[in-house]
Design an enzyme around this catalytic site. Sequence first.
Site, PDB file in Angstrom:
ATOM      1  N   LYS A  85       0.872  -1.166  -0.120  1.00  6.91           N
ATOM      2  CA  LYS A  85       0.265  -0.024  -0.224  1.00  6.91           C
ATOM      3  C   LYS A  85       0.870   1.123  -0.006  1.00  6.91           C
ATOM      4  CE  LYS A  85      -4.158  -1.382   2.662  1.00  6.91           C
ATOM      5  NZ  LYS A  85      -5.175  -0.913   1.780  1.00  6.91           N
TER       6      LYS A  85
ATOM      7  N   HIS B  93      -5.385   5.027   4.349  1.00  4.10           N
ATOM      8  CA  HIS B  93      -4.131   4.128   3.688  1.00  4.10           C
ATOM      9  C   HIS B  93      -4.611   3.959   2.329  1.00  4.10           C
ATOM     10  CE1 HIS B  93      -6.143   0.388   4.739  1.00  4.10           C
ATOM     11  NE2 HIS B  93      -6.427   0.785   6.040  1.00  4.10           N
TER      12      HIS B  93
ATOM     13  N   HIS C 116      -8.488  -6.134   4.290  1.00  5.83           N
ATOM     14  CA  HIS C 116      -9.373  -7.265   4.670  1.00  5.83           C
ATOM     15  C   HIS C 116      -9.162  -8.469   3.749  1.00  5.83           C
ATOM     16  CE1 HIS C 116     -11.717  -4.318   7.033  1.00  5.83           C
ATOM     17  NE2 HIS C 116     -12.711  -5.421   7.279  1.00  5.83           N
TER      18      HIS C 116
ATOM     19  N   ARG D 122     -15.960  -4.844   0.891  1.00  5.49           N
ATOM     20  CA  ARG D 122     -15.369  -3.599   1.073  1.00  5.49           C
ATOM     21  C   ARG D 122     -15.464  -2.725  -0.299  1.00  5.49           C
ATOM     22  NH1 ARG D 122     -13.758  -1.539   5.763  1.00  5.49           N
ATOM     23  NH2 ARG D 122     -11.556  -0.754   5.060  1.00  5.49           N
TER      24      ARG D 122
END
Length: 611
Positions: free
Chosen positions: A398, A488, A495, A557
Amino acid sequence: MSVARRQARKQEAFQTRVAAARLARDRDHQVFEPNGEEDRYFRPNSQILSYLGSYTKGLPHNRRTALVTSPNHFVRFVRAIDSGEPADFIKVPLGPRPALEFESEEECRAANLFKSGIAGRNNTFPSSCLRAWESMGAGLVFDLEGPDAQAVGMPPAPTLDSDELVAEISEVYWMALLRDVRFTDFTNPGPIGRAVNTLNRTTWIRAARDPPDSLTPQERARLRGPFNPSNIFRGTLPGDDVGPYLSQFLLVGTEGIGGAQDRADGFISYGAHRIDQRVRHATKELDYMTSWEAFLDVQNGADVAGRDTFESGSDAFRFITTPRDLATYVHFDALYQAYLNACLIMLDSGVKFDKGIPFGEPDFKDHQQGFAHFGGPHILSLVTEVATRALKAVRFQKFNTHRRLRPEAVGGLIERFNSNPDDPQFQDVKPLFEALDEDMMRRVARHNREQNQGSDFGMPRADDFNPAGDTLETMLLPMAFPEGSPMHPSYGAGHATVAGACVTVLKAFFQHDTELDFCFVPSNDGSRLVDASHNMNKKLTVEGELNKVCSNISIGRNWAGVHYFTDYIESILLGEQIALGILEEQMLTFPETFTMTVPLFSGELKVLRST
């Protein structure tokens, strides 16, 4: 134990640790480069980078463009990420007015940094303070078990002008519009059919029939479709297309102590306690960040988390019935919660361990039961243990590698281009905008107008600025959470990485081809579970339902608007690698000789052997 034996044991313990370290060192370390967008987009008529396609949430943003006010702020952001020093993080500008310094949260709130109702400008809520980035330095942490956080990787994310991104953002827009449709109604015509048509017309989904030679192996593996009402918005793993949309592990309970309950009651026994599978029921048809000011405040780091609303009374809790319910689950879950629950359900249901694991015979044959190893406590601790390893690995992807912007930010670019298509700062958005389905975007604009008219804290103030000149009708991505995405970047998904790791551990321990003798779906109002086994033409299996819960949580998500499909599919593969590495290293520590047969997300079988 003699002194000599104690010394021998000490040396054996050391050698085992060394063997695990060598195993980790000798694995192939994956190195992938980002997609190059960080150095691709420039401000008009200059050599100054705009970071148009990068994650910038929390940095100061221009009120009219929602681009970073200073490229130097992004440079300092990256410098802090690379150093991992807390002092460098503190130097990164946070919020719309970073020159201000506060001694307390009260002082921060009193500064009235934000302008939208959700951030407190209409007296519904107190004024917001600032929201910090989350675990920016986690990818630099070393671990003593499993692959190093920087030894695994993810391929480049789709770029803003790619056919794949068009399909992904179209999918997320439709998911936002369909959050209140029951999962059991997905096969009905209507809005679902329109979503199917939109996605099937995209170049990326059409490419599944005749893949271009220019695709990378990773891109080729991500091709999917064509869609129909039965497979749209589902995962692509073995078993995802069998039975109801939701995994049984998100619905059913256990029989518990003394058989006091039925699995259809939806209560999972935690020792002498029980936990209800019903979820808090979020307010129907209420989305967030649909006005420009609310969107901008969130991009500028407004801390509006916890300002969502919920149904009350007898309607306060229900089984997961709609995508909004699933989004609520993944908003508040304990990250490994669904997989711990699945483990408890399988243990209670008597699902057997993998045939290669010791002590699987009756007691009168084995004369030993699994407990501290090869038993309930072993698997219950391990299925949660892998989560933090997965999080560290995905944080490196990320923050340190890809820094992909969130879907909500893509929605901001689309809204800004729509408001002024001649603005030279947004010409790189033109290919994406022109590839979007016009009918879909009209529905988004109409939906957002209804949201902004009907919500006290979402409604813009009279002095709010919207580039389109209309404070109500926008093309922003409607979000399920007031705060939008976490603090982020988007790629990979935490997840999904945790899901991939936890589910891989469960598939290694339990007999994956075990058939389940039950199948339930929620009633129309979500108040109870309804037996759906009579509608099944194929049995549900442990592997299929574990893969499905992995996809459900990961794609949940996406239903919230905070991730894309590629975030899901590439991240579960990352989590799978983490889990396999941990299992391989742990197998060095046992005196027993055993195997684990793991069905991978690719559909292949991997056999792990102790040495």
